[in-house]
Design an enzyme around this catalytic site. Structure first.
Site, mmCIF file in Angstrom:
data_model
loop_
_atom_site.group_PDB
_atom_site.id
_atom_site.type_symbol
_atom_site.label_atom_id
_atom_site.label_comp_id
_atom_site.label_asym_id
_atom_site.label_seq_id
_atom_site.Cartn_x
_atom_site.Cartn_y
_atom_site.Cartn_z
ATOM 1 N N PRO A 1 -4.090 0.897 18.978
ATOM 2 C CA PRO A 1 -3.818 0.372 17.634
ATOM 3 C C PRO A 1 -3.893 1.381 16.492
ATOM 4 O O PRO A 1 -3.520 1.052 15.363
ATOM 5 C CB PRO A 1 -4.898 -0.708 17.456
ATOM 6 C CG PRO A 1 -5.989 -0.320 18.381
ATOM 7 C CD PRO A 1 -5.344 0.366 19.535
ATOM 8 N N LYS B 1 1.132 0.228 15.051
ATOM 9 C CA LYS B 1 2.551 0.121 15.448
ATOM 10 C C LYS B 1 2.927 -1.110 16.272
ATOM 11 O O LYS B 1 4.101 -1.468 16.355
ATOM 12 C CB LYS B 1 2.957 1.372 16.253
ATOM 13 C CG LYS B 1 3.115 2.607 15.413
ATOM 14 C CD LYS B 1 4.393 2.577 14.601
ATOM 15 C CE LYS B 1 4.294 3.389 13.326
ATOM 16 N NZ LYS B 1 4.108 2.652 12.107
ATOM 17 N N TYR C 1 -8.994 6.136 7.381
ATOM 18 C CA TYR C 1 -9.094 6.531 8.787
ATOM 19 C C TYR C 1 -10.083 7.688 8.848
ATOM 20 O O TYR C 1 -9.807 8.771 8.317
ATOM 21 C CB TYR C 1 -7.726 6.987 9.309
ATOM 22 C CG TYR C 1 -6.747 5.852 9.545
ATOM 23 C CD1 TYR C 1 -6.024 5.289 8.495
ATOM 24 C CD2 TYR C 1 -6.537 5.342 10.828
ATOM 25 C CE1 TYR C 1 -5.122 4.248 8.720
ATOM 26 C CE2 TYR C 1 -5.632 4.304 11.062
ATOM 27 C CZ TYR C 1 -4.933 3.763 9.997
ATOM 28 O OH TYR C 1 -4.042 2.738 10.222
ATOM 29 N N HIS D 1 0.847 -1.197 0.000
ATOM 30 C CA HIS D 1 0.000 0.000 0.000
ATOM 31 C C HIS D 1 0.883 1.248 0.000
ATOM 32 O O HIS D 1 1.779 1.366 0.823
ATOM 33 C CB HIS D 1 -0.914 0.019 1.232
ATOM 34 C CG HIS D 1 -2.152 -0.794 1.048
ATOM 35 N ND1 HIS D 1 -3.346 -0.477 1.648
ATOM 36 C CD2 HIS D 1 -2.391 -1.893 0.296
ATOM 37 C CE1 HIS D 1 -4.262 -1.360 1.290
ATOM 38 N NE2 HIS D 1 -3.708 -2.232 0.474
ATOM 39 N N TYR E 1 4.119 6.594 10.018
ATOM 40 C CA TYR E 1 3.235 5.483 9.677
ATOM 41 C C TYR E 1 4.005 4.404 8.900
ATOM 42 O O TYR E 1 3.917 3.213 9.219
ATOM 43 C CB TYR E 1 2.037 5.985 8.855
ATOM 44 C CG TYR E 1 0.924 4.960 8.746
ATOM 45 C CD1 TYR E 1 -0.202 5.034 9.565
ATOM 46 C CD2 TYR E 1 1.006 3.900 7.842
ATOM 47 C CE1 TYR E 1 -1.209 4.086 9.486
ATOM 48 C CE2 TYR E 1 0.006 2.951 7.751
ATOM 49 C CZ TYR E 1 -1.105 3.051 8.569
ATOM 50 O OH TYR E 1 -2.094 2.105 8.485
HETATM 51 P P1 FAD Z 1 2.068 -11.412 21.616
HETATM 52 O O1 FAD Z 1 1.612 -11.487 20.212
HETATM 53 O O2 FAD Z 1 1.089 -11.046 22.662
HETATM 54 O O3 FAD Z 1 2.721 -12.812 21.955
HETATM 55 C C1 FAD Z 1 3.039 -13.189 23.273
HETATM 56 C C2 FAD Z 1 3.015 -14.693 23.351
HETATM 57 O O4 FAD Z 1 3.484 -15.111 24.622
HETATM 58 C C3 FAD Z 1 1.603 -15.256 23.206
HETATM 59 O O5 FAD Z 1 1.583 -16.241 22.210
HETATM 60 C C4 FAD Z 1 1.296 -15.813 24.575
HETATM 61 O O6 FAD Z 1 0.426 -16.922 24.516
HETATM 62 C C5 FAD Z 1 2.683 -16.168 25.072
HETATM 63 N N1 FAD Z 1 2.809 -16.229 26.538
HETATM 64 C C6 FAD Z 1 2.311 -15.358 27.448
HETATM 65 N N2 FAD Z 1 2.608 -15.738 28.695
HETATM 66 C C7 FAD Z 1 3.340 -16.886 28.583
HETATM 67 C C8 FAD Z 1 3.928 -17.768 29.520
HETATM 68 N N3 FAD Z 1 3.836 -17.552 30.838
HETATM 69 N N4 FAD Z 1 4.591 -18.860 29.073
HETATM 70 C C9 FAD Z 1 4.690 -19.098 27.735
HETATM 71 N N5 FAD Z 1 4.128 -18.294 26.793
HETATM 72 C C10 FAD Z 1 3.463 -17.195 27.204
HETATM 73 N N6 FAD Z 1 -1.481 -4.039 16.688
HETATM 74 C C11 FAD Z 1 -1.644 -3.368 15.578
HETATM 75 O O7 FAD Z 1 -0.673 -2.807 15.081
HETATM 76 N N7 FAD Z 1 -2.872 -3.350 14.948
HETATM 77 C C12 FAD Z 1 -3.948 -4.015 15.462
HETATM 78 O O8 FAD Z 1 -5.034 -3.988 14.895
HETATM 79 C C13 FAD Z 1 -3.814 -4.697 16.637
HETATM 80 N N8 FAD Z 1 -4.839 -5.365 17.177
HETATM 81 C C14 FAD Z 1 -4.664 -6.001 18.360
HETATM 82 C C15 FAD Z 1 -5.730 -6.660 18.974
HETATM 83 C C16 FAD Z 1 -5.573 -7.289 20.207
HETATM 84 C C17 FAD Z 1 -6.747 -7.982 20.845
HETATM 85 C C18 FAD Z 1 -4.310 -7.260 20.835
HETATM 86 C C19 FAD Z 1 -4.095 -7.919 22.187
HETATM 87 C C20 FAD Z 1 -3.238 -6.625 20.212
HETATM 88 C C21 FAD Z 1 -3.418 -5.988 18.993
HETATM 89 N N9 FAD Z 1 -2.356 -5.346 18.370
HETATM 90 C C22 FAD Z 1 -2.529 -4.687 17.222
HETATM 91 C C23 FAD Z 1 -1.022 -5.364 18.906
HETATM 92 C C24 FAD Z 1 -0.167 -6.455 18.249
HETATM 93 O O9 FAD Z 1 -0.948 -7.561 17.920
HETATM 94 C C25 FAD Z 1 0.906 -6.795 19.244
HETATM 95 O O10 FAD Z 1 1.698 -5.626 19.407
HETATM 96 C C26 FAD Z 1 1.781 -7.980 18.843
HETATM 97 O O11 FAD Z 1 1.058 -9.170 18.932
HETATM 98 C C27 FAD Z 1 3.014 -8.046 19.732
HETATM 99 O O12 FAD Z 1 3.683 -9.242 19.535
HETATM 100 P P2 FAD Z 1 4.423 -9.973 20.734
HETATM 101 O O13 FAD Z 1 5.070 -11.160 20.125
HETATM 102 O O14 FAD Z 1 5.231 -8.977 21.457
HETATM 103 O O15 FAD Z 1 3.281 -10.376 21.752
HETATM 104 C C1 DHB Z 2 -5.391 -2.596 11.124
HETATM 105 C C2 DHB Z 2 -5.306 -2.294 12.448
HETATM 106 C C3 DHB Z 2 -4.872 -1.055 12.833
HETATM 107 O O1 DHB Z 2 -4.756 -0.764 14.119
HETATM 108 C C4 DHB Z 2 -4.545 -0.094 11.911
HETATM 109 O O2 DHB Z 2 -4.164 1.139 12.323
HETATM 110 C C5 DHB Z 2 -4.639 -0.394 10.586
HETATM 111 C C6 DHB Z 2 -5.060 -1.657 10.194
HETATM 112 C C7 DHB Z 2 -5.865 -3.937 10.702
HETATM 113 O O3 DHB Z 2 -6.163 -4.753 11.588
HETATM 114 O O4 DHB Z 2 -5.952 -4.177 9.509
#
Ligand code: FAD
Ligand code: DHB
Length: 398
Positions: A300, A304, A207, A78, A392
């Site tokens: 979100p 980021k 947005y 995009h 962004y």
């Molecule tokens: P996570 O993806 O949270 O991974 C952590 C992992 O550790 C998980 O698999 C968990 O099961 C595991 N874990 C936890 N505790 C333990 C333990 N004690 N022992 C073993 N394993 C464990 N970001 C965006 O940019 N856009 C979005 O639209 C967006 N939507 C989101 C929606 C939700 C509901 C959430 C919660 C987050 C969202 N985010 C979004 C943020 C983005 O998904 C996260 O920043 C990203 O997943 C971070 O990755 P991570 O690997 O740091 O953590």
């Molecule tokens: C999506 C989520 C976001 O938070 C964003 O800023 C843009 C796209 C998505 O889930 O596609």
């Protein structure tokens, strides 16, 4: 698949989200021994619906690590987003404003599936349903992860432990309270997110600021739309019928010219997500490191979260590689400061996008005028637009 359960490793990684999986991939490529422990099962981790936008830098590191084959085939590049406010549409052109940077629509679920498949095929051990219950010896030269795997209590001796275990993980809590500081902000609204089997009504993300609140049009593929609506905190998705959701989206995306229509289709998923900003400093204590959501979360709106997680582990993998090749701990010592610099920039950008585009419950007409003035400025000034585009599309990794 059941991997053997090793008793010791160089880097013990807690969590198989994007941060843990990518770190394991990068360490494996540098010949550094590691083990990933994940509390959930593979299906859960691969289906968890979350982020959808990858920055240029995230795509670059996935390519470098050999994990971008499907992303390059199926990801949607995009070159801009649309800001919609006051009944008008304004496009932000990323490559023109950033010297060629862009973003990709490729869901977090797909990034995770690709990394899990590579890891199980030729990577270091990745154990699902392996819940870490304690981190012992946080300040010693040999921290130990205690975990339960398939009902059996086990221990993993590590030279280093990396908490990639998300916002509710255990590794951050293993750092003594006096040795860490957390900075937080909560927001007085949430997002109701839906997935719908319908072609996206716009080629690019939209947005929308509206008097009824924020709305976002995104997508997962040419046939699947992902849409979000600002809703009050505590909203129960069950209170939102499909028709109510589509009507509200129509109202928030409406253009003054009245010439834009949102295509409707079957809604296949509905969930509410709260919004929070949080940063824990420093991101290292002795031989424990934090990466991704374990150290920081953002609302979100700026897309980021996943990208910050990828940036952290890229910096950390370089630091471990430096140690492995030269014996120098210099990059490990600067890990926290290097990451926090980028983290705080992303925290500010996410806060800025969130507070500029949402309508707070007690928002005054004055506040709304300020938001519209800011959006007007971005639409009118290439300098203001370039600042948004640079943040962004993602700042280059230093
Ligand atoms: P996570 O993806 O949270 O991974 C952590 C992992 O550790 C998980 O698999 C968990 O099961 C595991 N874990 C936890 N505790 C333990 C333990 N004690 N022992 C073993 N394993 C464990 N970001 C965006 O940019 N856009 C979005 O639209 C967006 N939507 C989101 C929606 C939700 C509901 C959430 C919660 C987050 C969202 N985010 C979004 C943020 C983005 O998904 C996260 O920043 C990203 O997943 C971070 O990755 P991570 O690997 O740091 O953590
Ligand atoms: C999506 C989520 C976001 O938070 C964003 O800023 C843009 C796209 C998505 O889930 O596609």
């Amino acid at each position: 698949m059941t991997a053997p359960a090793p008793a010791r490793t160089t880097v013990g990684i807690v969590g198989a989200g994007p941060a843990g999986l990518l770190l394991a991939r990068l360490l494996h490529a540098s010949g550094i021994d590691c083990v990933v422990l994940e509390s959930r099962d593979r299906g859960y981790v691969e289906q968890r619906q979350r982020a959808g936008i990858l920055e240029q830098g995230t795509v670059d590191v996935l390519r470098e690590s050999g994990a971008a084959e499907r992303l390059d085939r199926e990801g949607l590049p995009h070159d801009g987003i649309e800001l919609r406010f006051d009944g008008r549409a304004h496009r932000i052109d990323f490559p023109a404003l950033t010297g060629g940077r862009r973003v990709w629509v490729y869901a977090q679920t797909e990034v995770v599936k690709d990394l899990v498949a590579l890891q199980l095929a030729d990577g270091a051990p990745l154990l699902f349903e392996a819940q870490v219950t304690a981190v012992e010896g946080a300040e010693s030269a040999q921290p130990v992860l205690r975990y339960t795997h398939q009902g059996v209590e086990r221990r993993l001796e590590c030279d280093y432990v990396v908490g990639c275990d998300g916002f509710h993980g255990v590794v951050r809590e293993a750092i003594p309270a006096g040795a860490r500081q957390t900075f937080e902000r909560s927001y007085p609204y949430s997002w109701l997110g839906i997935l719908a089997d319908v072609a996206p009504s716009s080629d690019e993300l939209v947005y929308a600021h509206s008097p009824r609140g924020f709305a976002l049009l995104s997508m997962r593929s040419p046939t699947v739309s992902r849409l979000y609506l600002q809703v009050p905190n505590g909203t129960d998705p069950a209170d939102w019928s499909d028709e109510r959701i589509w009507d509200e989206l129509d109202a928030r995306f409406a253009l003054a010219a009245g010439d834009w229509k949102l295509a409707r289709g079957p809604i296949t998923a509905k969930s509410v997500l709260p919004m929070r900003s949080s940063v824990t400093e420093p991101m290292r204590h002795g031989r424990l490191f934090l990466a991704g959501d374990a150290a920081h979360i953002v609302p979100p709106t700026g897309a980021k979260g996943l990208n910050l997680a990828a940036a952290d582990v890229t910096v950390l993998a370089r630091a471990f590689t430096g140690l492995h090749r030269t014996g120098s701990t210099e990059l490990l010592n600067s890990y926290s400061a290097t990451c926090l610099n980028r983290v705080w920039r992303a925290e500010h950008f996410s806060y800025f996008m969130t507070s500029t585009l949402h309508t707070a419950p007690e928002q005054s007409p004055f506040d709304t005028r300020l938001q519209l003035s800011q959006l007007d400025r971005i639409a009118a000034s290439p300098h203001a637009a370039a600042e948004l585009a640079a943040n962004y599309a993602g700042l280059p990794l230093v």
